[in-house]
Motif scaffolding. Structure first.
Motif, PDB file in Angstrom:
ATOM      1  N   LEU A   1       0.856  -1.183   0.000  1.00 24.64           N
ATOM      2  CA  LEU A   1       0.000   0.000   0.000  1.00 24.64           C
ATOM      3  C   LEU A   1       0.892   1.232   0.000  1.00 24.64           C
ATOM      4  O   LEU A   1       1.944   1.241   0.650  1.00 24.64           O
TER       5      LEU A   1
ATOM      6  N   THR B   1      -5.748   6.359  -3.957  1.00 26.96           N
ATOM      7  CA  THR B   1      -5.948   6.453  -2.519  1.00 26.96           C
ATOM      8  C   THR B   1      -4.889   5.619  -1.810  1.00 26.96           C
ATOM      9  O   THR B   1      -4.238   4.770  -2.414  1.00 26.96           O
ATOM     10  N   ARG B   2      -4.744   5.833  -0.525  1.00 27.74           N
ATOM     11  CA  ARG B   2      -3.771   5.070   0.243  1.00 27.74           C
ATOM     12  C   ARG B   2      -4.209   3.621   0.442  1.00 27.74           C
ATOM     13  O   ARG B   2      -3.437   2.792   0.913  1.00 27.74           O
ATOM     14  N   GLN B   3      -5.452   3.306   0.092  1.00 27.81           N
ATOM     15  CA  GLN B   3      -5.943   1.930   0.197  1.00 27.81           C
ATOM     16  C   GLN B   3      -5.797   1.159  -1.123  1.00 27.81           C
ATOM     17  O   GLN B   3      -6.207   0.000  -1.222  1.00 27.81           O
ATOM     18  N   THR B   4      -5.174   1.786  -2.134  1.00 25.15           N
ATOM     19  CA  THR B   4      -5.025   1.135  -3.432  1.00 25.15           C
ATOM     20  C   THR B   4      -3.823   0.185  -3.418  1.00 25.15           C
ATOM     21  O   THR B   4      -2.696   0.623  -3.180  1.00 25.15           O
ATOM     22  N   PRO B   5      -4.037  -1.102  -3.665  1.00 20.77           N
ATOM     23  CA  PRO B   5      -2.888  -2.025  -3.706  1.00 20.77           C
ATOM     24  C   PRO B   5      -2.030  -1.740  -4.937  1.00 20.77           C
ATOM     25  O   PRO B   5      -2.543  -1.541  -6.035  1.00 20.77           O
TER      26      PRO B   5
END
Length: 252
Positions: free
Chosen positions: A201, A213-217
């Motif tokens: 991440l 976003t910071r949640q994008t793998p």
């Protein structure tokens, strides 16, 4: 030029197969810049005379160099030093390809040089590049975009001495692949690379540069590239978006 004999090459063990000794001598000439990228090397017959061996021995040495993409055979023209300026080589170390279309269909990436600065090597960078902690290195950060979409974020570390004079301005002005610049402007040719791949991440700054976003793998690819004689010359850590692209590797 006085031809070096195989047995005079103290760096080559005497028990090495003869063609391997010839390969080592040719590699030494490549590393010394006797034949530049894109230029022809002497014919097999001329090399056989130079090294005082049979033409078949030279051919076997060149066969291995060609298999390792260090030289390129061209039918009816001879054997040439491989170069990163050639189209088929440009994608050799870039394994991210679009989900739709061929690897070159998108055209060259839009490159943004975010930073290029001289700094002291941290312990992990020094270890990878065979330097001492605190030695001078150059760190480059850039973003590659396809169709206006930022897709790859790369951080590169280069040993300071071989790349003295490299600046962000020179990187921005160079029209071709970065590895082509390294071999043309600095006499450093990347010939082999090893990679480590994992899923991660992004942190806040990485997410902003890739517009995710910071949640994008993301796919994290750490590459250590070597020049001749397995000398490490570049540590590269890349973050790859894979929503429209995928990592492709051909085996065998």
């Amino acid at each position: 030029m006085n031809a070096p004999t195989v047995l005079e090459d103290s760096a080559t063990p005497s028990f090495s197969p003869l063609y391997q000794q010839i390969k080592t001598l040719i590699l030494q000439s490549l590393q010394a810049g006797e034949w530049k990228p894109g230029e022809p090397i002497p014919s097999e017959m001329d090399l056989a005379v130079r090294f005082r061996v049979s033409q078949g021995t030279v051919r076997k040495a060149i066969d291995e160099l060609a298999a390792e993409n260090l030289v390129v055979r061209r039918q009816g023209k001879g054997t040439f030093v491989a170069t990163h300026a050639e189209q088929h080589v440009q994608y050799r170390f870039l394994k991210l390809v679009p989900d739709v279309g061929s690897p070159g269909a998108e055209g060259p990436a839009e490159r943004t040089i975010v930073d290029c600065r001289r700094q002291r090597a941290s312990a992990d960078v020094a270890r990878a590049l065979g330097l001492r902690t605190g030695d001078a290195v150059l760190q480059v950060r850039r973003v590659l975009a396809y169709g206006g979409v930022p897709t790859i974020l790369e951080d590169l570390w280069l040993p300071g001495a071989p790349f003295k004079g490299l600046t962000a301005e020179r990187l921005r002005a160079w029209p071709g692949p970065m590895y082509a610049m390294f071999e043309t402007e600095f006499g450093v040719r990347m010939v082999r690379a090893e990679e480590k791949i994992r899923a991660v991440l992004p942190d806040a700054e990485q997410a902003a540069l890739l517009d995710v976003t910071r949640q994008t793998p993301l796919l994290s690819v750490e590459r250590l590239a070597h020049t001749y004689h397995d000398t490490p010359m570049e540590l590269r850590r890349g973050l790859y978006r894979t929503d429209t692209h995928h990592y492709r590797n051909e085996l065998g």
